[in-house]
Scaffold this active site. Structure first.
Site, short mmCIF file in Angstrom:
data_model
loop_
_atom_site.label_atom_id
_atom_site.label_comp_id
_atom_site.label_asym_id
_atom_site.label_seq_id
_atom_site.Cartn_x
_atom_site.Cartn_y
_atom_site.Cartn_z
CG PHE A 2 -1.81 -1.22 1.31
CD1 PHE A 2 -3.11 -1.16 0.82
CD2 PHE A 2 -1.36 -2.40 1.85
CE1 PHE A 2 -3.94 -2.26 0.88
CE2 PHE A 2 -2.18 -3.53 1.90
CZ PHE A 2 -3.48 -3.45 1.41
CB SER A 41 -5.21 -7.06 0.28
OG SER A 41 -4.77 -8.39 0.41
CB CYS A 48 -3.08 -5.95 4.98
SG CYS A 48 -3.31 -6.87 3.45
CB THR A 50 -8.60 -11.46 3.05
OG1 THR A 50 -7.18 -11.57 3.14
CG2 THR A 50 -9.06 -12.19 1.80
CB ALA A 68 -6.97 -13.81 12.88
CG HIS A 106 1.88 -6.84 7.35
ND1 HIS A 106 2.92 -7.48 6.71
CD2 HIS A 106 0.76 -7.13 6.65
CE1 HIS A 106 2.44 -8.14 5.67
NE2 HIS A 106 1.13 -7.94 5.61
CB THR A 157 6.28 13.77 7.62
OG1 THR A 157 6.16 13.44 6.23
CG2 THR A 157 7.72 14.12 7.92
#
Length: 236
Positions: A2, A41, A48, A50, A68, A106, A157
C-alpha cells in the site's frame, strides 16, 4: 503493498464477534469496490484484511472482512463500534503513481493520542507508545524526526520524537484532516501504528553483520577495533 494514501472513509455497519475472531462489515464503500474481487486486500485503519464477501451496489456498497485474534491483539479494530468511520485503501496497483511510502499494512502495535493543538489551518498531534513487553517490543527505535510512520493507515511525516517519554508528533494539513479519521479522534483514543519497514530491515542487517548479538555484538566489535588499533600502535 500500500502507499498510505487513504482513498475513502467507510462506515462499520455490522460486527460479529466470537472466541475465534471477529467479522466486520464496512458499508458506504462503493467507490473502492468497482474493481473488487473476493480475496482482494483492503487496508482498514492500516490493517491489511482480506475481502470475504462484497456487494458494490447494496447499502452504498459494502464488503466483509475477517479479523483473527492476532489482528485484534495488535490493532484497535476490536474496539470499533457500529457507526464508526474507518480509513480505507486498496492494495497498490502497478500502474499508479507512488505518492506515500512503502506500507505493508501489517500493524506493529498501537499508540494513544495524548495532545492536539492548532497551528493555523493545520493540527499538531502527539502520541504516546505503550511500555514495551516481551511480545510487543518498543517501536521507538524506528521512529525518527522527518521519517515516515503509518497511523491508522495514513502515511505521515514525524515532526518530533521524545524517547524518554515514548512520544512522537505529526502534523495534519487541512486537506489531510478532511480525508482521514485521525483529525476527529478524541484525546485518549488508540491508533494503529506501522513503522517504516526500511528501518526494520536495516536493523536486522546490522544485527546480522554483528553476529546476531545486538548491543553486545556491537560492544564486541568496538572492543576488537580498539584492541587492533592499540596493537598496531604498539601500546598493547
Amino acid at each position: 503493498m500500500f502507499t498510505g494514501l487513504i482513498e475513502h472513509l467507510g462506515n462499520v455497519s455490522s460486527i460479529y464477534q466470537d472466541d475465534t475472531g471477529c467479522t466486520l462489515v464496512i458499508s458506504d464503500s462503493a467507490s473502492i469496490l468497482d474493481d473488487c474481487h473476493v480475496g482482494d486486500s483492503i487496508a482498514v485503519n492500516g490493517a491489511c484484511l482480506t475481502v470475504t464477501e462484497f456487494d458494490a451496489q447494496k447499502d452504498g456498497g459494502w464488503f466483509k472482512v475477517w479479523l483473527a485474534n492476532e489482528t485484534l491483539q495488535r490493532t484497535d479494530l476490536g474496539e470499533r463500534t457500529v457507526g464508526d468511520q474507518v480509513n480505507l485503501e486498496r492494495a497498490m496497483g502497478a500502474h499508479v503513481r507512488f505518492g506515500g511510502h512503502f506500507v505493508q499494512a501489517h500493524v506493529d502495535g498501537t499508540a494513544t493520542l495524548i495532545e492536539r493543538s492548532d497551528d493555523g489551518d493545520s493540527q499538531r498531534l502527539t502520541f504516546e507508545l505503550p511500555e514495551p513487553t516481551a511480545t510487543l517490543p518498543s517501536l521507538l527505535p524506528y521512529i525518527i524526526p522527518k521519517g515516515y510512520v503509518t497511523i491508522d493507515g495514513a502515511s505521515l511525516t514525524i515532526t518530533g520524537v521524545d524517547d524518554a517519554k515514548r512520544r512522537f508528533s505529526i502534523m495534519l494539513i487541512q486537506h489531510t484532516q478532511e480525508k482521514i479519521t485521525l483529525s476527529k479522534k478524541p484525546i485518549g483514543a488508540k491508533v494503529n501504528i506501522e513503522v517504516d519497514m526500511v528501518g526494520k530491515y536495516v536493523e536486522k542487517s546490522v544485527v546480522a553483520a554483528l553476529g546476531g548479538g545486538g548491543t553486545e555484538g556491537l560492544r564486541s566489535l568496538i572492543e576488537k577495533v580498539v584492541a587492533d588499533v592499540l596493537v598496531k600502535k604498539g601500546i598493547a
